[in-house]
Scaffold this active site. Structure first.
Site, PDB file in Angstrom:
ATOM      1  N   GLU A 126       0.847  -1.199   0.000  1.00  0.00           N
ATOM      2  CA  GLU A 126       0.000   0.000   0.000  1.00  0.00           C
ATOM      3  C   GLU A 126       0.874   1.237   0.000  1.00  0.00           C
ATOM      4  O   GLU A 126       1.957   1.254   0.595  1.00  0.00           O
ATOM      5  CB  GLU A 126      -0.901  -0.029   1.240  1.00  0.00           C
ATOM      6  CG  GLU A 126      -1.770   1.196   1.446  1.00  0.00           C
ATOM      7  CD  GLU A 126      -1.212   2.160   2.492  1.00  0.00           C
ATOM      8  OE1 GLU A 126      -1.881   3.166   2.770  1.00  0.00           O
ATOM      9  OE2 GLU A 126      -0.090   1.916   3.013  1.00  0.00           O
ATOM     10  N   ARG A 175      -5.879   5.490  -1.502  1.00  0.00           N
ATOM     11  CA  ARG A 175      -4.555   4.878  -1.501  1.00  0.00           C
ATOM     12  C   ARG A 175      -4.455   3.881  -2.657  1.00  0.00           C
ATOM     13  O   ARG A 175      -5.468   3.328  -3.110  1.00  0.00           O
ATOM     14  CB  ARG A 175      -4.286   4.140  -0.183  1.00  0.00           C
ATOM     15  CG  ARG A 175      -4.182   5.045   1.045  1.00  0.00           C
ATOM     16  CD  ARG A 175      -2.957   5.932   0.988  1.00  0.00           C
ATOM     17  NE  ARG A 175      -2.764   6.731   2.179  1.00  0.00           N
ATOM     18  CZ  ARG A 175      -3.204   7.970   2.329  1.00  0.00           C
ATOM     19  NH1 ARG A 175      -3.921   8.540   1.362  1.00  0.00           N
ATOM     20  NH2 ARG A 175      -2.958   8.654   3.438  1.00  0.00           N
TER      21      ARG A 175
END
Length: 425
Positions: A126, A175
């Site tokens: 991420e 994200r």
């Protein structure tokens, strides 16, 4: 079947929480180290929540360099690594791969993958979504370096930019998540055999199942990545205005396919108001005195619009500064704005959340910030950690529910496709 996990850059354990809630995962080793502070506050939280875990609070670069055997073999590597400059600095004559700038933690991930004889079969990573278009003079170079390095190590990759609020969660937090599948896995082979790559992206892939999108209609951008990382670092998309990488895509065998996607979610939506605790349970220090709201440079000024002359002393010139107004106080009937690391503390700020409750304005408590990231209540509570530091944690954290949904779908794919995993101890 249990999937063995190594969690890097663990923070306060968002990946671990999500995977444990999904079920079927066992974190066999984790690492968290903050270079800028003497006190390792995130480690305090992590060890407090998982006191019996195999957790390492040392610099991951030192572990890789001097004590690599401490990192056990695993099936899945996860982490939310810092967004930095990922350019390739040098080639080492005696190394089997390429090493980037010291302190750039992507290369810690690359080193583990490169040096492991039994490579992890899956990755789940991420980062902030600007990764897909940085740096400014070579849009997309950093992500291209990562894709090419993973390709060289035998992985296919799919990615998706996910805004938590677009899938019913109480915070607008965007994200980029990307997953990698080693060439030995059935997932890699399924992806490789998929003729129409858009089918994988909008219906068949792990992200498509976990976070549905509308049928893709925009043109697919394709390209071939150089295998040589130094060449990519020096020449990829040089001086182009736009990155080729859109908000969803995949890469396999050095070729990438990417396009724009749109969420397709029809479920319930949580709001900022849904996470608020009862006003009688809010400590008085979180309520804002009227004197702080209306004073010069106070809350109302910082949140309001501006059109005012200013002077740059260093460059010796006057200019007009303009800025639009923000909703003040924050709306309770919608998802919140993105939590930032400076959310904590009493000082007025343009970017901190302010809510009105029972006729009074106040800041958000640490527990409410945890709820916006779908953490359990008081997950970060610790006698040695301030409320300001707890807010900082949530500014850095990911949304746990996103990891839970991705983890559940990945596990379903692994277990229903008889994917090989490490021998169970």
């Amino acid at each position: 079947m249990t999937i063995k996990v190594v969690e890097l850059f663990a923070g306060v354990g968002g990946f671990r929480l999500g995977l444990e809630q999904a079920g079927g995962y066992d974190v066999v080793w984790s690492n968290q180290w903050e270079p800028s502070t003497k006190a390792q506050h995130a480690n305090m939280v992590y060890k407090n929540r998982w006191p019996d875990s195999n957790h390492c609070g040392e610099n991951i670069e030192d572990v890789i360099e001097n004590n690599f055997d401490r990192i056990p073999d695993h099936d899945l590597l996860v982490g939310g690594f810092p967004c930095q400059d990922y350019s390739v600095a040098t080639t080492l004559k005696n190394s089997k791969g390429l090493i980037g700038k010291k302190g750039v933690l992507w290369w810690s991930i690359e080193a583990i993958l490169r040096r492991k004889k039994n490579k992890p079969k899956y990755l789940l990573l991420e980062n902030v979504d600007r990764l897909l278009k940085s740096p400014s003079k070579q849009r997309g170079r950093d992500f291209a370096v990562m894709l090419s390095s993973l390709n060289n190590l035998g992985y296919a990759v799919e990615w998706r930019v996910i805004n938590a609020a677009e899938y019913g969660m109480p915070q607008r937090r965007r994200r980029v998540f990307f997953m990698a599948y080693h060439q030995d896995t059935a997932l890699y082979q399924r992806l490789e055999s998929t003729v129409a790559k858009e089918d994988w992206l909008d219906s068949d892939g792990v992200f498509a199942k976990a976070f549905p999108i509308k049928e893709l209609t925009e043109d697919m951008v394709t390209g071939i990545l150089e295998k040589d990382l130094v060449t990519i670092s020096n020449t990829f998309n040089l001086d182009k205005k736009l990155s080729p990488f859109q908000n969803c895509g995949l890469m396999i065998n050095g070729e990438f396919f990417t396009t724009k996607s749109y969420p397709d979610y029809m479920g319930p939506f949580k709001t900022l108001g849904d996470v608020l605790i009862d006003s009688k349970d809010v400590p008085e220090e979180f309520f804002i005195p009227d004197t702080e709201i209306n004073k010069p440079k106070g809350w109302k000024y910082l949140k309001g619009s501006k059109n005012e002359p200013r002077y740059n002393k260093a460059l010796n010139y006057y200019y007009t500064y303009t800025e639009g107004s923000m909703i003040f106080p924050d709306a309770l009937d919608n998802a919140s704005r993105t939590i930032i690391t400076g959310e904590g503390g009493k000082s007025p700020s343009r970017f901190k959340h302010v809510v009105e409750q029972d006729g009074r304005l106040r800041r958000l408590t640490p527990m409410e910030l945890e709820r916006l990231n779908t953490f359990p209540d008081n997950h970060t509570q610790h006698e040695a950690i301030s409320d300001t530091k707890r807010a900082f944690f949530m500014g850095n954290a990911l949304v746990v529910e996103i990891i839970e949904k991705i983890g559940a779908e990945l596990y379903r794919n692994i277990t229903t496709k008889t994917e090989p995993v490490l021998a169970q101890s």
